[in-house]
Design a protein around this motif. Structure first.
Motif, PDB file in Angstrom:
ATOM      1  N   SER A 271      -0.114  -3.677  -5.124  1.00 51.52           N
ATOM      2  CA  SER A 271       0.834  -3.197  -6.128  1.00 51.52           C
ATOM      3  C   SER A 271       2.097  -4.033  -6.039  1.00 51.52           C
ATOM      4  O   SER A 271       2.855  -3.932  -5.065  1.00 51.52           O
ATOM      5  N   ILE A 272       2.335  -4.861  -7.039  1.00 50.69           N
ATOM      6  CA  ILE A 272       3.505  -5.727  -7.032  1.00 50.69           C
ATOM      7  C   ILE A 272       4.791  -4.918  -7.186  1.00 50.69           C
ATOM      8  O   ILE A 272       5.843  -5.288  -6.638  1.00 50.69           O
ATOM      9  N   ARG A 273       4.740  -3.811  -7.887  1.00 47.29           N
ATOM     10  CA  ARG A 273       5.955  -3.008  -8.072  1.00 47.29           C
ATOM     11  C   ARG A 273       6.365  -2.328  -6.776  1.00 47.29           C
ATOM     12  O   ARG A 273       7.567  -2.196  -6.489  1.00 47.29           O
ATOM     13  N   HIS A 274       5.386  -1.919  -5.987  1.00 47.99           N
ATOM     14  CA  HIS A 274       5.692  -1.144  -4.779  1.00 47.99           C
ATOM     15  C   HIS A 274       5.495  -1.947  -3.491  1.00 47.99           C
ATOM     16  O   HIS A 274       5.716  -1.402  -2.400  1.00 47.99           O
ATOM     17  N   ASN A 275       5.089  -3.213  -3.606  1.00 46.00           N
ATOM     18  CA  ASN A 275       4.900  -4.082  -2.433  1.00 46.00           C
ATOM     19  C   ASN A 275       4.002  -3.447  -1.381  1.00 46.00           C
ATOM     20  O   ASN A 275       4.294  -3.457  -0.179  1.00 46.00           O
ATOM     21  N   THR A 276       2.895  -2.881  -1.847  1.00 40.92           N
ATOM     22  CA  THR A 276       1.925  -2.269  -0.933  1.00 40.92           C
ATOM     23  C   THR A 276       0.540  -2.819  -1.248  1.00 40.92           C
ATOM     24  O   THR A 276       0.198  -3.057  -2.416  1.00 40.92           O
ATOM     25  N   ALA A 277      -0.265  -3.004  -0.204  1.00 41.20           N
ATOM     26  CA  ALA A 277      -1.631  -3.501  -0.360  1.00 41.20           C
ATOM     27  C   ALA A 277      -2.558  -2.635   0.481  1.00 41.20           C
ATOM     28  O   ALA A 277      -2.158  -2.097   1.520  1.00 41.20           O
ATOM     29  N   SER A 278      -3.792  -2.522   0.033  1.00 45.13           N
ATOM     30  CA  SER A 278      -4.759  -1.707   0.767  1.00 45.13           C
ATOM     31  C   SER A 278      -6.170  -2.165   0.437  1.00 45.13           C
ATOM     32  O   SER A 278      -6.430  -2.785  -0.607  1.00 45.13           O
ATOM     33  N   VAL A 279      -7.086  -1.831   1.368  1.00 50.35           N
ATOM     34  CA  VAL A 279      -8.522  -2.050   1.182  1.00 50.35           C
ATOM     35  C   VAL A 279      -9.213  -0.744   1.529  1.00 50.35           C
ATOM     36  O   VAL A 279      -8.615   0.164   2.123  1.00 50.35           O
ATOM     37  N   SER A 280     -10.499  -0.648   1.165  1.00 49.09           N
ATOM     38  CA  SER A 280     -11.272   0.551   1.496  1.00 49.09           C
ATOM     39  C   SER A 280     -12.250   0.231   2.619  1.00 49.09           C
ATOM     40  O   SER A 280     -12.884  -0.833   2.640  1.00 49.09           O
TER      41      SER A 280
END
Length: 256
Positions: A157-166
């Motif tokens: 998420s570029i707006r929230h500067n968060t990344a994740s994987v499952s």
């Protein structure tokens, strides 16, 4: 006339023998004794003479002066080098390139750019947008990251500067990521179902056992979320709201 015109002499408490009476003469003008210098000691008792302790100086060697102790010197400080290489796990055998913040990389059809979730904004306009958040409509980029020796496609998420994987039924936040860079006319999203992938599907990662994972996306609760297609599980997994959500209908990113 008295023998002692000035009174009797005081009692004598000095050493032994006592001096003879001076018969009124001063001590330095006393006449010689009549017996030729012999001193007659009258019968006692007489007081005992106890010699006192006499102090003699004893020479002693001078004490050596203590040597001054120099103050502890500070160890030389080593210069600190800051590198921007991103660690991607022990199973990665490919050499990693440093991410140069503020500069978009040069690429051909596609490229994976190492960066972090907090510094990836400089890739805006180059990154592949794979979906959007349902609650605020912000874009979601296609990324991948290492977790437990698995290289897994996921979302950023570029707006929230968060990344994740499952992984293992959970949404796993990640910090060190690789962002997919591609020309807009080089790829497209093609629908697929139940673990199938169309021709030209773009590999996005691999499991620890060596199975290839493809880049997919799926609609779920007003969101379109990028994730991983795992053919052996007959679905596409997306990270969503803390969980790993399996979808049997999805899109796959393919080369044109």
């Amino acid at each position: 006339m008295s023998k002692y015109p000035h009174g009797p002499p005081p009692p004598y408490y000095g050493g032994w023998p006592p001096p003879p009476p001076h018969d009124g003469y001063p001590p330095h003008l006393q006449p010689p004794p009549p017996d030729g210098g012999q001193v007659t000691v009258p019968p006692g008792p007489y007081p005992y003479y106890v010699p006192g302790a006499v102090m003699f100086p004893v020479p002693m060697a001078p004490m050596p002066m203590p040597m001054p102790v120099p103050p502890p010197s500070e160890p030389p400080s080593n210069p600190t080098y800051i590198t921007n290489y991103i660690y991607h796990g022990e199973t990665s055998n490919q050499p990693q390139q440093p991410a140069i913040e503020g500069m978009a990389p040069e690429f051909g059809e596609c490229n994976w750019v190492p960066t972090t979730a907090t510094t990836a904004a400089y890739l805006t306009g180059q990154a592949v947008v794979g979906g959007r958040e349902g609650w605020d409509g912000s874009p979601l980029w296609v990324i991948r990251a290492w977790h437990n020796d698995n290289l897994i496609p996921g979302k950023f998420s570029i707006r929230h500067n968060t990344a994740s994987v499952s992984y293992n039924m959970k949404e796993v936040p990640v910090q060190n990521i690789e962002v997919l860079i591609a020309k807009p006319d080089s790829f497209r999203w093609i629908p697929a179902t139940r673990g199938n992938v169309p021709p030209g599907a773009l590999p996005g990662g691999k499991t620890v056992s060596g199975e290839t994972l493809y880049i997919g996306r799926a609609k779920y609760q007003l969101s379109i979320t990028p994730g991983k297609v795992q053919p052996s599980h007959n679905c596409c997994y997306i990270p969503f709201a803390g969980s790993e959500v399996a979808q049997t209908m999805y899109d796959v990113l393919c080369k044109i």
